[in-house]
Design a protein around this motif. Structure first.
Motif, PDB file in Angstrom:
ATOM      1  N   THR A  71       0.827  -1.202   0.000  1.00  0.00           N
ATOM      2  CA  THR A  71       0.000   0.000   0.000  1.00  0.00           C
ATOM      3  C   THR A  71       0.864   1.256   0.000  1.00  0.00           C
ATOM      4  OG1 THR A  71      -0.063   0.163   2.403  1.00  0.00           O
ATOM      5  CG2 THR A  71      -1.723  -1.256   1.345  1.00  0.00           C
ATOM      6  N   GLY A  72       0.206   2.396  -0.176  1.00  0.00           N
ATOM      7  CA  GLY A  72       0.920   3.659  -0.074  1.00  0.00           C
ATOM      8  C   GLY A  72       1.525   3.855   1.300  1.00  0.00           C
ATOM      9  N   ALA A  73       0.812   3.372   2.317  1.00  0.00           N
ATOM     10  CA  ALA A  73       1.361   3.454   3.678  1.00  0.00           C
ATOM     11  C   ALA A  73       2.627   2.627   3.805  1.00  0.00           C
ATOM     12  CB  ALA A  73       0.312   2.981   4.687  1.00  0.00           C
ATOM     13  N   ASP A  74       2.694   1.493   3.108  1.00  0.00           N
ATOM     14  CA  ASP A  74       3.913   0.673   3.115  1.00  0.00           C
ATOM     15  C   ASP A  74       5.069   1.421   2.456  1.00  0.00           C
ATOM     16  OD1 ASP A  74       2.547  -1.468   4.314  1.00  0.00           O
ATOM     17  OD2 ASP A  74       1.957  -2.288   2.362  1.00  0.00           O
ATOM     18  N   VAL A  75       4.771   2.105   1.349  1.00  0.00           N
ATOM     19  CA  VAL A  75       5.788   2.901   0.652  1.00  0.00           C
ATOM     20  C   VAL A  75       6.360   3.950   1.613  1.00  0.00           C
ATOM     21  CG1 VAL A  75       6.188   4.582  -1.192  1.00  0.00           C
ATOM     22  CG2 VAL A  75       4.791   2.552  -1.635  1.00  0.00           C
ATOM     23  N   VAL A  76       5.477   4.638   2.319  1.00  0.00           N
ATOM     24  CA  VAL A  76       5.905   5.672   3.265  1.00  0.00           C
ATOM     25  C   VAL A  76       6.723   5.058   4.398  1.00  0.00           C
ATOM     26  CG1 VAL A  76       5.072   7.273   5.036  1.00  0.00           C
ATOM     27  CG2 VAL A  76       4.073   7.291   2.747  1.00  0.00           C
ATOM     28  N   ALA A  77       6.316   3.899   4.884  1.00  0.00           N
ATOM     29  CA  ALA A  77       7.043   3.259   5.990  1.00  0.00           C
ATOM     30  C   ALA A  77       8.477   2.960   5.601  1.00  0.00           C
ATOM     31  CB  ALA A  77       6.325   1.973   6.408  1.00  0.00           C
ATOM     32  N   VAL A  78       8.682   2.500   4.356  1.00  0.00           N
ATOM     33  CA  VAL A  78      10.047   2.247   3.889  1.00  0.00           C
ATOM     34  C   VAL A  78      10.811   3.562   3.757  1.00  0.00           C
ATOM     35  CG1 VAL A  78      11.457   1.385   1.983  1.00  0.00           C
ATOM     36  CG2 VAL A  78       9.433   0.109   2.712  1.00  0.00           C
ATOM     37  N   ALA A  79      10.188   4.556   3.141  1.00  0.00           N
ATOM     38  CA  ALA A  79      10.866   5.840   2.922  1.00  0.00           C
ATOM     39  C   ALA A  79      11.270   6.493   4.233  1.00  0.00           C
ATOM     40  CB  ALA A  79       9.964   6.766   2.116  1.00  0.00           C
ATOM     41  N   ARG A  80      10.418   6.393   5.239  1.00  0.00           N
ATOM     42  CA  ARG A  80      10.729   7.017   6.528  1.00  0.00           C
ATOM     43  C   ARG A  80      11.966   6.400   7.188  1.00  0.00           C
ATOM     44  NH1 ARG A  80       7.742  10.418   9.449  1.00  0.00           N
ATOM     45  NH2 ARG A  80       5.614  10.979   8.822  1.00  0.00           N
ATOM     46  N   GLN A  81      12.245   5.154   6.885  1.00  0.00           N
ATOM     47  CA  GLN A  81      13.431   4.517   7.457  1.00  0.00           C
ATOM     48  C   GLN A  81      14.718   5.167   6.957  1.00  0.00           C
ATOM     49  OE1 GLN A  81      13.125  -0.009   7.960  1.00  0.00           O
ATOM     50  NE2 GLN A  81      11.565   0.394   6.410  1.00  0.00           N
ATOM     51  N   PHE A  82      14.618   5.934   5.871  1.00  0.00           N
ATOM     52  CA  PHE A  82      15.791   6.594   5.305  1.00  0.00           C
ATOM     53  C   PHE A  82      15.973   8.022   5.821  1.00  0.00           C
ATOM     54  CE2 PHE A  82      15.217   3.130   2.393  1.00  0.00           C
ATOM     55  CZ  PHE A  82      16.474   2.857   1.896  1.00  0.00           C
ATOM     56  N   LEU A  83      15.128   8.477   6.741  1.00  0.00           N
ATOM     57  CA  LEU A  83      15.267   9.835   7.272  1.00  0.00           C
ATOM     58  C   LEU A  83      16.679  10.067   7.802  1.00  0.00           C
ATOM     59  CD1 LEU A  83      11.848  10.319   9.091  1.00  0.00           C
ATOM     60  CD2 LEU A  83      12.682  11.591   7.098  1.00  0.00           C
ATOM     61  N   ARG A  84      17.219  11.209   7.448  1.00  0.00           N
ATOM     62  CA  ARG A  84      18.575  11.660   7.805  1.00  0.00           C
ATOM     63  C   ARG A  84      19.672  10.940   7.015  1.00  0.00           C
ATOM     64  NH1 ARG A  84      15.495  11.851  12.107  1.00  0.00           N
ATOM     65  NH2 ARG A  84      16.009   9.762  12.825  1.00  0.00           N
ATOM     66  N   THR A  85      19.288  10.087   6.070  1.00  0.00           N
ATOM     67  CA  THR A  85      20.287   9.501   5.173  1.00  0.00           C
ATOM     68  C   THR A  85      20.925  10.611   4.348  1.00  0.00           C
ATOM     69  OG1 THR A  85      19.171   7.369   5.001  1.00  0.00           O
ATOM     70  CG2 THR A  85      20.615   7.982   3.183  1.00  0.00           C
ATOM     71  N   PRO A  86      22.248  10.639   4.196  1.00  0.00           N
ATOM     72  CA  PRO A  86      22.891  11.689   3.401  1.00  0.00           C
ATOM     73  C   PRO A  86      22.413  11.679   1.946  1.00  0.00           C
ATOM     74  CG  PRO A  86      24.502  10.481   4.707  1.00  0.00           C
ATOM     75  CD  PRO A  86      23.228   9.721   4.807  1.00  0.00           C
ATOM     76  N   TYR A  87      22.270  12.874   1.392  1.00  0.00           N
ATOM     77  CA  TYR A  87      21.938  12.983  -0.030  1.00  0.00           C
ATOM     78  C   TYR A  87      23.173  12.629  -0.852  1.00  0.00           C
ATOM     79  CZ  TYR A  87      20.408  14.752  -4.525  1.00  0.00           C
ATOM     80  OH  TYR A  87      20.077  14.843  -5.850  1.00  0.00           O
ATOM     81  N   GLU A  88      22.983  11.728  -1.836  1.00  0.00           N
ATOM     82  CA  GLU A  88      24.079  11.354  -2.724  1.00  0.00           C
ATOM     83  C   GLU A  88      23.532  11.191  -4.139  1.00  0.00           C
ATOM     84  OE1 GLU A  88      27.319   7.736  -3.559  1.00  0.00           O
ATOM     85  OE2 GLU A  88      26.072   7.710  -1.751  1.00  0.00           O
ATOM     86  N   TRP A  89      24.083  11.933  -5.073  1.00  0.00           N
ATOM     87  CA  TRP A  89      23.655  11.838  -6.464  1.00  0.00           C
ATOM     88  C   TRP A  89      23.860  10.409  -6.975  1.00  0.00           C
ATOM     89  CZ3 TRP A  89      21.117  14.928  -9.796  1.00  0.00           C
ATOM     90  CH2 TRP A  89      21.147  14.578 -11.149  1.00  0.00           C
ATOM     91  N   GLY A  90      22.789   9.789  -7.455  1.00  0.00           N
ATOM     92  CA  GLY A  90      22.867   8.426  -7.954  1.00  0.00           C
ATOM     93  C   GLY A  90      22.789   7.368  -6.869  1.00  0.00           C
ATOM     94  N   GLY A  91      22.678   7.771  -5.593  1.00  0.00           N
ATOM     95  CA  GLY A  91      22.678   6.828  -4.492  1.00  0.00           C
ATOM     96  C   GLY A  91      21.376   6.059  -4.364  1.00  0.00           C
ATOM     97  N   MET A  92      21.467   4.837  -3.774  1.00  0.00           N
ATOM     98  CA  MET A  92      20.307   3.951  -3.661  1.00  0.00           C
ATOM     99  C   MET A  92      20.217   3.261  -2.300  1.00  0.00           C
ATOM    100  SD  MET A  92      18.656   3.731  -6.721  1.00  0.00           S
ATOM    101  CE  MET A  92      18.094   2.073  -7.109  1.00  0.00           C
ATOM    102  N   THR A  93      21.055   3.655  -1.331  1.00  0.00           N
ATOM    103  CA  THR A  93      21.089   2.932  -0.059  1.00  0.00           C
ATOM    104  C   THR A  93      21.090   3.889   1.125  1.00  0.00           C
ATOM    105  OG1 THR A  93      23.495   2.866   0.261  1.00  0.00           O
ATOM    106  CG2 THR A  93      22.530   1.197  -1.211  1.00  0.00           C
ATOM    107  N   ILE A  94      21.064   3.310   2.331  1.00  0.00           N
ATOM    108  CA  ILE A  94      21.077   4.084   3.569  1.00  0.00           C
ATOM    109  C   ILE A  94      22.391   4.841   3.731  1.00  0.00           C
ATOM    110  CG2 ILE A  94      22.053   2.304   5.085  1.00  0.00           C
ATOM    111  CD1 ILE A  94      18.976   4.448   5.933  1.00  0.00           C
ATOM    112  N   GLU A  95      23.416   4.437   2.982  1.00  0.00           N
ATOM    113  CA  GLU A  95      24.694   5.154   3.030  1.00  0.00           C
ATOM    114  C   GLU A  95      24.638   6.463   2.243  1.00  0.00           C
ATOM    115  OE1 GLU A  95      24.772   1.681   2.305  1.00  0.00           O
ATOM    116  OE2 GLU A  95      25.152   1.329   4.437  1.00  0.00           O
ATOM    117  N   GLY A  96      23.687   6.580   1.323  1.00  0.00           N
ATOM    118  CA  GLY A  96      23.530   7.768   0.501  1.00  0.00           C
ATOM    119  C   GLY A  96      22.490   7.511  -0.574  1.00  0.00           C
ATOM    120  N   ILE A  97      21.594   8.487  -0.791  1.00  0.00           N
ATOM    121  CA  ILE A  97      20.491   8.263  -1.727  1.00  0.00           C
ATOM    122  C   ILE A  97      20.054   9.594  -2.326  1.00  0.00           C
ATOM    123  CG2 ILE A  97      18.555   8.553  -0.095  1.00  0.00           C
ATOM    124  CD1 ILE A  97      17.451   5.860  -1.292  1.00  0.00           C
TER     125      ILE A  97
END
Length: 371
Positions: free
Chosen positions: A245-271
Motif C-alpha cells: 500500500t501507499g502506507a507501506d511505501v511511506v514506511a520504507v521511505a521514513r526509514q531513510f530519514l537523515r540519510t545523506p543525499y548522494e547523487w545516484g545513491g540507492m542505499t542508507i549510506e547515501g540516496i
C-alpha cells in the motif's frame, strides 16, 4: 564529420535513441584516408542498441554521400546481453567506463542485470531501473540458485539460473529436466538488513529481490540471485503475493530519514530523490523507472486536496513521496539529507520554493478506499 553528416546522425538518434540513459547510441563518422582516391569513403563507427538503428544510420548516410562508399564498423548491443548479478552490497554505475566518471545510479546486491560489452575492466550493464551504464567487471557474477532448490543429479552442485538448457535436458552439465526456475517472490524492506549466513556481505539493502524458502517463528529463510541463503527477520521481507500500500511505501521511505543525499545513491549510506522513490516502491513489489522525469510519465494525476500516503509530488528535476495531506518525505539536496517538508505555509517545515514549483502530483497505487 561534416555538418550535414552530423545532422543526419542526430536525426537518427532523435528517432531511435532519444534518451541515452536507456538506449545506447555512440556513433562517429570519419573520412577514410584519401590515398589515390579523390572521393574517399566514410566510416561509421561506434555502438548502437539495435540493428534497426544501424540500418537507419547507413541509409541516411548513403543518401547523403552520393559517389562515396559508406562502410560501417558499428557494434550492436541487441542480442548480446548476458544475465548477471552482483555479490557486492552496492556497486556504482557510471556514465563512462572509468572510476572518475559520474555515478548515474547504483545496483544492489543480487540485482537482475544484463551485461553487454567490455572496456578497460568495465562492463556495460542494464539495471533493474532500465538504466544503461558501466560497472567494474569485478563487481559482476553469474546468477545462481542453490542446488537443493532444484532436481539435480549432484545435490552439492549449484547451477546457473540463466536458461542454458541443451536438448538433452542438462544445464551446465547438471540434470535439470524437472527444475523450476528461481523466482523472486519477496523483497527486502529494511534499509540495512543483517542476515544469518556465512556469506558476504553481512547485510543487504532495501529493494533486494529474494525467494522465500521457509519460515520459523519470526524469521524467514530466503535465497538470493547470488545463490546465497540467509535467515532474516520476517518483518524485513515483503511477499510479492500482493502489492503493498501507499502506507507501506511511506514506511520504507521514513526509514531513510537523515540519510545523506548522494547523487545516484540507492542505499542508507547515501540516496537521491528518485532513488528513494525507486527503493520505496521496489520494497512493496513495484518497479518504477530510475529518474524523476521518467517517473513523472507514469501514474494518474491527483489534486493536492486528495493526496494520500505514497503519492508522488514532482518539481523541476525533483520528486518527493507524500505522507498524505501536506507533508512529504524526500531526499533533498538543499538539506543534504532525507527529510520531511510541507506544502502548508503554517507548517514549521514549509519550503516556499518547493511549494510554489510543484509541476505534478501522481498516484501509482490504487487509492486506499478502492482496495
Amino acid at each position: 564529420m561534416t555538418s550535414v553528416e552530423e545532422l543526419a546522425v542526430q536525426r537518427v538518434k532523435t528517432v531511435h535513441a532519444p534518451d541515452d540513459r536507456v538506449v545506447c547510441f555512440e556513433v562517429t563518422v570519419e573520412a577514410e584516408d584519401e590515398g589515390d582516391d579523390e572521393t574517399p569513403g566514410i566510416v561509421l563507427a561506434g555502438t548502437v542498441q539495435t540493428d534497426r538503428t544501424k540500418e537507419s544510420l547507413l541509409e541516411e548516410l548513403r543518401q547523403l554521400s552520393t559517389g562515396r562508399t559508406v562502410r560501417d564498423s558499428l557494434s550492436v548491443l541487441e542480442g548480446t546481453g548476458e544475465a548477471m548479478t552482483t555479490d557486492l552490497h552496492v556497486s556504482a554505475v557510471r556514465g563512462e567506463p572509468h572510476e572518475d566518471a559520474e555515478q548515474v545510479t547504483q545496483v544492489l546486491y543480487g540485482a537482475e542485470l544484463t551485461a553487454y560489452d567490455s572496456r578497460d575492466g568495465w562492463r556495460r550493464v542494464r539495471t533493474p531501473g532500465g538504466y544503461l551504464g558501466w560497472v567494474e567487471a569485478t563487481a559482476l557474477t553469474d546468477p545462481r540458485v542453490a542446488a537443493d532448490d532444484v532436481d539435480v543429479t549432484d545435490p552439492g552442485t549449484a547451477v546457473d539460473a540463466v536458461d542454458t538448457t541443451d536438448p538433452r535436458g542438462t544445464r551446465n552439465g547438471v540434470d535439470v529436466t524437472n527444475q523450476s526456475e528461481w523466482r523472486p517472490d519477496g523483497v527486502v524492506t529494511a534499509p540495512t538488513t543483517p542476515h544469518q549466513s556465512n556469506a558476504t556481505p553481512e547485510t543487504v539493502p532495501a529493494g533486494v529481490d529474494c525467494h522465500l524458502e521457509s519460515r520459523d517463528d519470526e524469521e524467514v529463510t530466503v535465497s538470493f540471485r547470488t545463490g546465497v541463503r540467509a535467515t532474516l527477520p520476517e518483518t524485513a521481507i515483503h511477499e510479492r503475493t500482493s502489492t503493498g500500500t501507499g502506507a507501506d511505501v511511506v514506511a520504507v521511505a521514513r526509514q531513510f530519514l537523515r540519510t545523506p543525499y548522494e547523487w545516484g545513491g540507492m542505499t542508507i549510506e547515501g540516496i537521491d530523490c528518485s532513488g528513494l522513490v525507486w527503493v520505496a516502491y521496489a520494497s512493496v513489489g513495484v518497479t518504477v523507472p530510475r529518474d524523476a522525469d521518467q517517473q513523472r510519465d507514469l501514474g494518474t494525476d491527483v489534486s493536492q486536496d486528495n493526496l494520500e500516503p505514497g503519492d508522488l509530488l514532482f518539481f523541476p528535476g525533483h520528486v518527493a513521496i507524500s505522507l498524505g495531506g501536506s507533508e512529504f518525505v524526500h531526499a533533498y539536496g538543499s538539506a543534504e539529507q532525507v527529510t520531511v517538508n510541507s506544502l502548508d505555509p503554517s507548517h514549521a517545515e514549509y519550503v516556499e520554493s518547493l511549494a510554489e514549483s510543484v509541476t505534478a502530483m501522481k498516484r501509482f497505487l490504487p487509492a486506499e478506499g478502492a482496495r
